[in-house]
Design an enzyme around this catalytic site. Structure first.
Site, mmCIF file in Angstrom:
data_model
loop_
_atom_site.group_PDB
_atom_site.id
_atom_site.type_symbol
_atom_site.label_atom_id
_atom_site.label_comp_id
_atom_site.label_asym_id
_atom_site.label_seq_id
_atom_site.Cartn_x
_atom_site.Cartn_y
_atom_site.Cartn_z
ATOM 1 C CB ALA A 87 64.806 43.663 37.492
ATOM 2 C CB THR A 88 61.270 47.460 39.767
ATOM 3 O OG1 THR A 88 61.437 47.905 38.416
ATOM 4 C CG2 THR A 88 61.030 48.647 40.678
ATOM 5 C CD GLN A 195 68.475 45.625 29.171
ATOM 6 O OE1 GLN A 195 68.563 44.915 28.179
ATOM 7 N NE2 GLN A 195 67.355 46.255 29.477
ATOM 8 C CB SER A 215 63.612 41.370 34.815
ATOM 9 O OG SER A 215 62.253 41.542 34.499
ATOM 10 C CB ALA A 216 60.887 36.492 33.356
ATOM 11 C CG HIS A 217 59.729 42.079 31.196
ATOM 12 N ND1 HIS A 217 59.762 43.191 30.388
ATOM 13 C CD2 HIS A 217 60.060 42.511 32.433
ATOM 14 C CE1 HIS A 217 60.094 44.246 31.123
ATOM 15 N NE2 HIS A 217 60.288 43.855 32.368
ATOM 16 C CB THR A 256 50.740 33.181 47.119
ATOM 17 O OG1 THR A 256 50.119 33.073 48.392
ATOM 18 C CG2 THR A 256 50.433 31.954 46.274
ATOM 19 C CB CYS A 342 59.011 60.916 24.640
ATOM 20 S SG CYS A 342 60.023 61.707 23.388
HETATM 21 C C1 LIG Z 1 63.948 46.674 32.729
HETATM 22 C C2 LIG Z 1 65.024 46.965 33.698
HETATM 23 C C3 LIG Z 1 64.781 46.980 35.076
HETATM 24 C C4 LIG Z 1 63.399 46.803 35.653
HETATM 25 O O1 LIG Z 1 62.947 45.489 35.516
HETATM 26 P P1 LIG Z 1 61.407 45.133 35.740
HETATM 27 O O2 LIG Z 1 61.393 43.646 35.835
HETATM 28 O O3 LIG Z 1 60.698 45.633 34.521
HETATM 29 O O4 LIG Z 1 60.943 45.793 36.977
HETATM 30 C C5 LIG Z 1 65.848 47.214 35.918
HETATM 31 N N1 LIG Z 1 67.077 47.403 35.448
HETATM 32 C C6 LIG Z 1 67.358 47.398 34.135
HETATM 33 C C7 LIG Z 1 68.759 47.613 33.671
HETATM 34 C C8 LIG Z 1 66.344 47.185 33.209
HETATM 35 O O5 LIG Z 1 66.618 47.188 31.918
#
Ligand SMILES: *Cc1c(COP(=O)(O)O)cnc(C)c1O
Length: 418
Positions: A87-88, A195, A215-217, A256, A342
Site C-alpha cells: 500500500a505504500t 485498514q 495491502s495483503a499483509h 515482473t 518509539c
Molecule cells: C500498513 C498501512 C499502509 C502501508 O502498507 P504497506 O503495504 O505495509 O506498505 C498504508 N496505510 C495504512 C493505513 C496502513 O495501515
C-alpha cells in the site's frame, strides 16, 4: 484466571505468550493462504508475462484469478485492479500518478492530518514540485468535518485523498459522503483503504470511490504485495506510471509480477469476503469485552476516537496518570502499539492522537489494541487482567493520580522549575 501469591497473573490454558494484539501493524499469514501460494514458488514458477509456453500461461491464469478475487472484495471489476508491492507503493502511485496526469486541470490536493505517512509524505513531496495541499483537521472523535471539505474545494482541486479507516484509532471516515461530494464536483477521490479492505464492507461503486489502495499483509496475506483499484468508467481515471519498464499492469506499473504473493493476496481476499460477517461480530465482541473490563476496574481511562464509527477490531485507550514507558515495560508479554512513536529517537507522541487534541502525557499513556482472526477470549481476559494490574500498581506510585483522587485540580498547579 487469578493473581498468584507473588502478585503475577497466572497464564490460563489456551494462552501462549507473548500474545500478538497488534493486527493493524501486520497480521499473521492464514495457513490456507500459505497453502494456496506454495505451488507458485516451486513447480508453477513461470513468469506471468511469458506468452509462449505453459509455464507462463499457468502463472498468468493464477494472477487473473487473484485479480477477480480482489475485485470481488471491493465491488470492482478485474480490469480495475493493478498489483503493486504494497500500500505504500499504491498510495504513491495513486497520488503522484493522478497529480501528474491532471496537472493541466489543476494543482490542488486535499487530504487530512491523520493519514498514514505514505500519504502525508507523498503530499509533502508534491508540495515541493508546485502542488498546493490542504490538510484538513479532524474533530475530537477523529472524523473530518464534511463542511471543512466543502470549503476547501476550489476550481483547482484535482484530488481528494482521505483514508477509509485509521490505523491507530480505527475510526471510519464518511467515505460515501466524501465520494458523493467529489463526484458532484468532478474531483477524483482516492482512499487509503488498507485498514478497511478485508475487514469491513467496501463497495467502490456505492461509495463513489475512484481509486483505492489495499495491502495483503493487513488481512492475513503475505507482506510485499498490494493492489490499487483504478476506476474505468464514470469517470475513467487515468494514472501516469511511476515505474517505467515492460508495460505490465496496463502500463501503470511495470515489473515482473510477484505471482506467489498475488495468489496469496487473492486467496486472502476471498477468505476475508466469505468470513467477514462472522469475523466482524467476533472481533467487536472481543473488543467490547476488553473495554468492559477496563471500564469496570479503572477510572481515568479515555477511549480515543469515535466508538460509533470504528473498526470492529480496534480499541485505543489512554490510561491517564500512568507513565507510558513504564506501562509498556509492565506488559512486555503482550504485543501492542503505544501512543509514543518509539521507533523514532525523539519519542514524539503520536501525531494522530495529538490531532484529536490530546496532550503529550495522555498521548504517551495510550495503547492501541488490534484484534485479529487468531485472537481469542482467553487472550483478551489475560490482557485485561494484566493491564488492570499494571495500571493500578503504577498509579499507586503516581503522585499526580493521588492528587487527582484527593480533588486537587492539577491543571492549576504551578510546577517549580529545577
Ligand atoms: C500498513 C498501512 C499502509 C502501508 O502498507 P504497506 O503495504 O505495509 O506498505 C498504508 N496505510 C495504512 C493505513 C496502513 O495501515
Amino acid at each position: 484466571m487469578s493473581t498468584n501469591i507473588d502478585g503475577t497473573i497466572s497464564v490460563p490454558a489456551g494462552v501462549h505468550l507473548p500474545i500478538y494484539m497488534d493486527n493493524h501493524a501486520t497480521t499473521p499469514l492464514d495457513p490456507r493462504v500459505l497453502e494456496a501460494m506454495l505451488p507458485y514458488f516451486t513447480e508453477k514458477f513461470g513468469n506471468a508475462a511469458s506468452r509462449n509456453h505453459s509455464f507462463g500461461w499457468v502463472a498468468e491464469e493464477a494472477v487473473e484469478k487473484a485479480r477477480e478475487q480482489v475485485a470481488k472484495l471491493i465491488g470492482a471489476t478485474a480490469k480495475e485492479i493493478i498489483f503493486t508491492s504494497g500500500a505504500t507503493e499504491s498510495n504513491n502511485l495513486a497520488i503522484k500518478g493522478i497529480a501528474e496526469m491532471y496537472r493541466e486541470r489543476g494543482n490542488h490536493i486535499i487530504t487530512q492530518v491523520t493519514e498514514h505517512k505514505a500519504v502525508l509524505d507523498t503530499c509533502k513531496r508534491l508540495e515541493k514540485s508546485g502542488y498546493r495541499v490542504t490538510y484538513l483537521p479532524v474533530k475530537a472523535d477523529g472524523l473530518i468535518d464534511i463542511e471543512d471539505l466543502k470549503r476547501a474545494m476550489d476550481d483547482k482541486t484535482i484530488l481528494v485523498t482521505i483514508m477509509f479507516a485509521n490505523n491507530e484509532i480505527g475510526v471510519i471516515q464518511p467515505v460515501a459522503e466524501i465520494g458523493k461530494l467529489c463526484h458532484e464536483r468532478g474531483v477524483i477521490f482516492h482512499t487509503d483503504g488498507v485498514q478497511a479492505a478485508g475487514k469491513i464492507p467496501v463497495d467502490v461503486n456505492a461509495m463513489n470511490i475512484d481509486v483505492l489502495s489495499l495491502s495483503a499483509h493487513k488481512f492475513y496475506g503475505p507482506k510485499g504485495v498490494g493492489a490499487l483499484y483504478v476506476r474505468r468508467r464514470n469517470p475513467r481515471v487515468q494514472i501516469s506510471e511511476q515505474i517505467n519498464g515492460g508495460g505490465h499492469e496496463r502500463g501503470m506499473r511495470s515489473g515482473t509480477l510477484n505471482v506467489p504473493g498475488i495468489v496469496g493476496l487473492g486467496k486472502a481476499a476471498e477468505l476475508a469476503r466469505e468470513e467477514m460477517d462472522s469475523e466482524m461480530k467476533r472481533l467487536a465482541g472481543l473488543r467490547d469485552r476488553l473495554k468492559a473490563k477496563f471500564d469496570g476496574a479503572l477510572d481515568y481511562i479515555h477511549i480515543n476516537g469515535s466508538m460509533e464509527h470504528r473498526l470492529p477490531g480496534n480499541l485505543n485507550v489512554s490510561f491517564v496518570y500512568v507513565e507510558g514507558e513504564s506501562l509498556l515495560m509492565g506488559i512486555n508479554d503482550i504485543a501492542v502499539s503505544s501512543g509514543s512513536a518509539c521507533t523514532s529517537a525523539t519519542l514524539e507522541p503520536s501525531y494522530v492522537l495529538k490531532a484529536l487534541g490530546l496532550g503529550d502525557d495522555v498521548a504517551h499513556s495510550s495503547i492501541r489494541f488490534g484484534f485479529g482472526r487468531f485472537n481469542n477470549e482467553a487472550e483478551v481476559d489475560y490482557v485485561a487482567d494484566k493491564l488492570i494490574d499494571v495500571v493500578q500498581k503504577l498509579r499507586e506510585l503516581s503522585p499526580l493520580y493521588e492528587m487527582v483522587k484527593e480533588g486537587i485540580d492539577i491543571s492549576k498547579i504551578e510546577w517549580q522549575a529545577h
